[in-house]
Structures are given as structure tokens and as C-alpha cells.
Design a protein around this motif. Structure first.
Motif, PDB file in Angstrom:
ATOM      1  N   ASP A   1       4.741   9.731  -8.716  1.00 55.30           N
ATOM      2  CA  ASP A   1       3.696   9.878  -7.700  1.00 55.30           C
ATOM      3  C   ASP A   1       3.382  11.346  -7.429  1.00 55.30           C
ATOM      4  O   ASP A   1       2.258  11.690  -7.053  1.00 55.30           O
ATOM      5  N   ARG A   2       4.359  12.194  -7.607  1.00 55.24           N
ATOM      6  CA  ARG A   2       4.180  13.631  -7.359  1.00 55.24           C
ATOM      7  C   ARG A   2       3.762  14.388  -8.612  1.00 55.24           C
ATOM      8  O   ARG A   2       3.755  15.609  -8.631  1.00 55.24           O
ATOM      9  N   GLY A   3       3.446  13.658  -9.674  1.00 55.83           N
ATOM     10  CA  GLY A   3       2.915  14.280 -10.873  1.00 55.83           C
ATOM     11  C   GLY A   3       3.950  14.751 -11.877  1.00 55.83           C
ATOM     12  O   GLY A   3       3.621  15.534 -12.778  1.00 55.83           O
ATOM     13  N   PHE A   4       5.191  14.280 -11.771  1.00 57.00           N
ATOM     14  CA  PHE A   4       6.232  14.686 -12.701  1.00 57.00           C
ATOM     15  C   PHE A   4       6.353  13.688 -13.851  1.00 57.00           C
ATOM     16  O   PHE A   4       6.226  12.487 -13.652  1.00 57.00           O
ATOM     17  N   ALA A   5       6.624  14.213 -15.040  1.00 56.81           N
ATOM     18  CA  ALA A   5       7.010  13.371 -16.167  1.00 56.81           C
ATOM     19  C   ALA A   5       8.518  13.156 -16.089  1.00 56.81           C
ATOM     20  O   ALA A   5       9.258  14.029 -15.617  1.00 56.81           O
TER      21      ALA A   5
ATOM     22  N   LEU B   1       7.368  -0.436   2.896  1.00 49.54           N
ATOM     23  CA  LEU B   1       6.309  -0.677   1.918  1.00 49.54           C
ATOM     24  C   LEU B   1       6.836  -0.468   0.506  1.00 49.54           C
ATOM     25  O   LEU B   1       7.626   0.442   0.249  1.00 49.54           O
ATOM     26  N   ALA B   2       6.396  -1.306  -0.414  1.00 51.68           N
ATOM     27  CA  ALA B   2       6.759  -1.177  -1.828  1.00 51.68           C
ATOM     28  C   ALA B   2       5.518  -0.818  -2.625  1.00 51.68           C
ATOM     29  O   ALA B   2       4.395  -1.151  -2.241  1.00 51.68           O
ATOM     30  N   ARG B   3       5.700  -0.143  -3.730  1.00 56.08           N
ATOM     31  CA  ARG B   3       4.544   0.247  -4.543  1.00 56.08           C
ATOM     32  C   ARG B   3       3.876  -0.952  -5.202  1.00 56.08           C
ATOM     33  O   ARG B   3       2.732  -0.889  -5.595  1.00 56.08           O
ATOM     34  N   SER B   4       4.632  -2.044  -5.324  1.00 57.14           N
ATOM     35  CA  SER B   4       4.045  -3.250  -5.903  1.00 57.14           C
ATOM     36  C   SER B   4       3.357  -4.114  -4.853  1.00 57.14           C
ATOM     37  O   SER B   4       2.637  -5.044  -5.191  1.00 57.14           O
ATOM     38  N   GLY B   5       3.557  -3.800  -3.574  1.00 59.49           N
ATOM     39  CA  GLY B   5       2.891  -4.529  -2.501  1.00 59.49           C
ATOM     40  C   GLY B   5       3.796  -5.527  -1.790  1.00 59.49           C
ATOM     41  O   GLY B   5       4.624  -6.193  -2.430  1.00 59.49           O
TER      42      GLY B   5
ATOM     43  N   MET C   1      -2.908   2.002  11.405  1.00 65.22           N
ATOM     44  CA  MET C   1      -2.886   3.456  11.562  1.00 65.22           C
ATOM     45  C   MET C   1      -2.554   4.151  10.235  1.00 65.22           C
ATOM     46  O   MET C   1      -3.146   5.180   9.894  1.00 65.22           O
ATOM     47  N   LEU C   2      -1.621   3.558   9.490  1.00 61.82           N
ATOM     48  CA  LEU C   2      -1.276   4.135   8.191  1.00 61.82           C
ATOM     49  C   LEU C   2      -2.466   4.100   7.236  1.00 61.82           C
ATOM     50  O   LEU C   2      -2.679   5.026   6.451  1.00 61.82           O
TER      51      LEU C   2
ATOM     52  N   TRP D   1       0.367  -5.208   1.244  1.00 65.13           N
ATOM     53  CA  TRP D   1       0.264  -3.787   1.615  1.00 65.13           C
ATOM     54  C   TRP D   1       1.189  -2.949   0.744  1.00 65.13           C
ATOM     55  O   TRP D   1       2.330  -3.326   0.495  1.00 65.13           O
ATOM     56  N   ARG D   2       0.680  -1.796   0.327  1.00 68.56           N
ATOM     57  CA  ARG D   2       1.518  -0.894  -0.459  1.00 68.56           C
ATOM     58  C   ARG D   2       1.294   0.538  -0.021  1.00 68.56           C
ATOM     59  O   ARG D   2       0.253   0.884   0.561  1.00 68.56           O
ATOM     60  N   ARG D   3       2.289   1.362  -0.300  1.00 69.79           N
ATOM     61  CA  ARG D   3       2.204   2.790   0.025  1.00 69.79           C
ATOM     62  C   ARG D   3       1.265   3.474  -0.964  1.00 69.79           C
ATOM     63  O   ARG D   3       1.272   3.165  -2.147  1.00 69.79           O
ATOM     64  N   VAL D   4       0.466   4.396  -0.463  1.00 68.14           N
ATOM     65  CA  VAL D   4      -0.422   5.181  -1.318  1.00 68.14           C
ATOM     66  C   VAL D   4       0.369   6.331  -1.912  1.00 68.14           C
ATOM     67  O   VAL D   4       1.147   6.997  -1.211  1.00 68.14           O
TER      68      VAL D   4
END
Length: 388
Positions: free
Chosen positions: A170-174, A342-346, A369-370, A383-386
Motif C-alpha cells: 500500500d505504501r508503494g514498496f516491492a 477493517l480488512a483489505r478484502s472487505g 466519518m472514515l 467496508w474496506r480500508r483505503v
């Protein structure tokens, strides 16, 4: 054994594994020689590296016919004794044909795809790399982190690996690792699941996926990342080659994180290479009663590894000033609990409420709010985290 081949055949063999650029005759000869050296010398052979650095791969190869142990005015007697048994056996033409058949690429120092971090290995750097997948990804490893650890990983270690690898993507790392069971495999899978870049360094040829049980995983890495080796196709992995492979993982990445490791884990070998290269080294703590984390605690206590527990802390190993946070102020405990759930898969609201220990109405209010802050989004799977 490679007999003396016509220049036209050598050119055709080399161009088949470097189809994306035009090569002159000198470049073709140098690449052929480097491909040959990758089979003659064992990984990390400092004598081979010193000789190639001094005169180039082609001239170094030509000098191997010397009857004495002095090559180009320097003593290489012991090295010649190591190389001679292979000189007449190595079939570089066959290696190149096999590479072309598998769609592999030959990458050498100076190519745009060459991982510049490997240059820090000096005379221990490989003469060439054999790559399946996106060879161009190797040039983008300036923002990468190696995640390594025990093959016999615990559920705790795999959970930490999956969460951290996803967060780093998510932060752009390989993500770089060695495709082994346990932590390595979990890191690769998490990177792929998050749509990120991942590179696997193998101890054997890139046509011999090892472990064989990871053939499906390595096939996916070829499709969405890169599988790399310093030895030609057809080469079997050995204990020595595994240990030497670890130096490539440490050198190609900007930092190394040992997620879970026993007191004598092979992952500590990778950590040692990272420390020798001056690369940042992180270790994830575990339960003090767990022998599976004893190696990590040893790295923290005896080798000045940084204690890291989250993807953000791992990212700070590479860029201490780049500390993006999810909130501009201190979040409320309720908001933190909802965001953590929250999970990235929802996940759907009732499940989030059960994880948070909050009412459904309170969860819905926090999710609203999120969403306004761009930190969460609703979709078909909940719902998932952006991604940050």
C-alpha cells in the motif's frame, strides 16, 4: 559442452534472451561470456568477480586456457582448480536455448534492468542474472523491502507477514523474498493479493521451481512480478547456493525484515548479509516463550536490529522522514477500533461490530466519518480500508 560456435549462432542465441535491444558484436560476446561464467563459477566466487572486473568477462574466459596458475599476471591457481572441472562441461548454448524456451531474460551489469543494489556486493556480485517475468521490475527495487523468516512459521508469524506485506505494498514498496515455505511464501502471496510488485530469488535455475509445492505461487510471481537466479536454467539448488542466494536478497532490497526466526534459522544468514552491506535491518518480536521468535530477539539484542511491529515501522527503515499517518490529529478510541477492524478484502458492518465490541449504530457512524476522510470505502464485499 559448448564447442566453438560460429559468431552468427552466438548472436542468435544471445539475442533470443535479450530481444528488446540492439546489440553490437562486442556486447554479444560479453553477454555470452557472462552467461558462461554464471555456470563455471559458484555463486559469490570472489576470484571470478575480481578477474571479470579487471578485464571483462570475455577476456577473463579466454585466459582460462593458461597452463599455469597465473592469469593476466595475478595468481589464480586455486581458482583454476575449482573452475577447470566445469570449463569443458558447461554448455552455454544449451543454457541460452533453455532460457529462450522458458521466456527467460539474461540481464547483466549496465543493463537498465540490473538491480543497482547488487553492485554493493563488489567482487561477490553475480556476473549475470537469469530472469523470468518482468525483468524491468528489477530496476524499480530502489523502493523495496526483503521479508524473510522461518520455513516452519507459526500462525502468528504468517499473520504478521501478511498484514505487513500488504501494508508495505500500500505504501508503494516491492516485496523481495526467497519463495520458501513459511514466511517467504506468505510475503509473496500477500504482495500478489494486494496487487503489488514482488520478486523471488531462487537458489537454482528459474526453470526448476523450488520448493516444487510452490510451483503455482512461482508461476503467479512470473506473471505479476519476477523470478530471478544467478545460476543458469537447469541448475539444481544446493545448501551453498541457498546461503549465497541470501546475499542477493539482502543486496537487492533497501532493507531486510526478519519476521520470525529460530535461534539458528537460515534467515539470520540473510540478516548477516544485510548488516555487512550496511542495509537497515528490522526484526519482529514474538512471544518470549516462542522458540520460533528466538532468532528475532537475538537480532534485536545482539545485532542492533530495529524492533518493528507494523508496516509503517518497516517502511521507516528505508525512509525515516516519510512517516505518513492515517490521521491529522489523535483519533478517538472508537475510530481506531473500527479502522483496525477493517480488512483489505472487505468486511460487513455486523462483522466489524463484533470485532470492535461496539454497537452496529456506533460502527456505522464511525464508518461514515472514515469515508468522508477518504480512509474507508464500501463495496460489494463490505467496508474496506483505503490504501494509504
Amino acid at each position: 559442452m559448448t564447442a566453438r560456435l560460429p559468431a552468427s549462432e552466438v548472436a542468435a542465441l544471445v539475442r533470443a534472451v535479450v530481444p528488446e535491444r540492439t546489440l553490437d558484436s562486442d556486447e554479444i560476446a560479453e553477454r555470452f561470456a557472462r552467461a558462461r561464467w554464471s555456470a563455471i563459477a559458484e555463486p559469490g566466487d570472489a576470484d571470478a568477480g575480481r578477474l571479470i572486473a579487471a578485464v571483462g568477462a570475455g577476456r577473463a574466459l579466454a585466459s582460462l586456457g593458461a597452463t599455469s596458475g597465473d592469469l593476466l599476471g595475478e595468481p589464480f591457481g586455486d581458482a583454476l582448480d575449482r573452475w577447470r572441472p566445469r570449463i569443458r562441461q558447461v554448455d552455454t548454448a544449451l543454457h541460452l536455448r533453455q532460457a529462450a524456451r522458458f521466456g527467460a531474460r539474461l540481464v547483466v551489469p549496465g543493463d537498465p534492468e540490473w538491480p543497482v543494489g547488487l553492485d554493493d556486493l563488489g567482487v561477490h556480485a553475480p556476473p549475470a542474472l537469469w530472469v523470468r517475468g518482468d525483468a524491468g521490475m528489477l530496476a524499480r527495487l530502489e523502493r523495496s523491502i526483503a521479508m524473510v523468516g522461518a520455513r516452519a512459521a507459526t500462525g502468528y508469524g504468517e499473520h504478521v507477514t501478511i498484514e505487513a506485506a500488504s501494508g508495505l505494498v500500500d505504501r508503494g514498496f516491492a516485496i523481495i523474498s526467497g519463495a520458501a515455505f513459511g514466511i517467504d511464501g506468505s510475503a509473496h502471496r500477500a504482495a500478489l493479493a494486494s496487487g503489488g510488485a514482488t520478486v523471488a530469488f531462487l537458489a537454482g535455475g528459474v526453470d526448476r521451481f523450488y520448493p516444487s509445492a510452490h510451483e503455482t505461487l512461482l508461476t503467479r510471481i512470473v506473471e505479476h512480478g519476477a523470478v530471478v537466479s544467478e545460476v543458469p536454467l537447469g541448475t539444481a539448488p544446493t545448501k551453498w547456493r541457498f546461503l549465497q542466494r541470501n546475499r542477493l536478497i539482502a543486496a537487492a532490497s533497501r532493507a531486510t525484515v526478519v519476521v520470525e526466526a529460530g535461534w539458528r534459522s537460515g534467515s539470520l544468514n540473510t540478516a548477516g548479509h544485510a548488516a555487512q552491506l550496511g542495509r537497515p535491518l528490522g526484526a519482529v518480536p514474538g512471544p518470549v516463550t516462542s522458540s520460533a521468535s528466538a532468532g528475532c530477539h537475538r537480532l534485536i539484542r545482539e545485532y542492533d536490529a530495529v524492533c518493528v511491529t507494523t508496516a509503517q515501522e518497516m517502511a521507516e527503515l528505508v525512509d525515516p522522514s516519510g512517516t505518513p499517518t492515517l490521521f491529522t490529529g489523535d483519533p478517538s478510541p472508537e475510530r481506531t477500533r473500527v479502522l483496525d477492524a477493517l480488512a483489505r478484502s472487505g468486511r460487513f458492518v455486523p462483522q466489524i461490530a463484533a470485532i470492535c465490541g461496539m454497537s452496529i449504530d456506533a460502527v456505522r457512524a464511525e464508518l461514515g466519518m472514515l469515508e468522508l476522510d477518504g480512509l474507508a470505502v464500501a463495496g460489494p464485499t463490505g467496508w474496506r480500508r483505503v490504501s494509504s
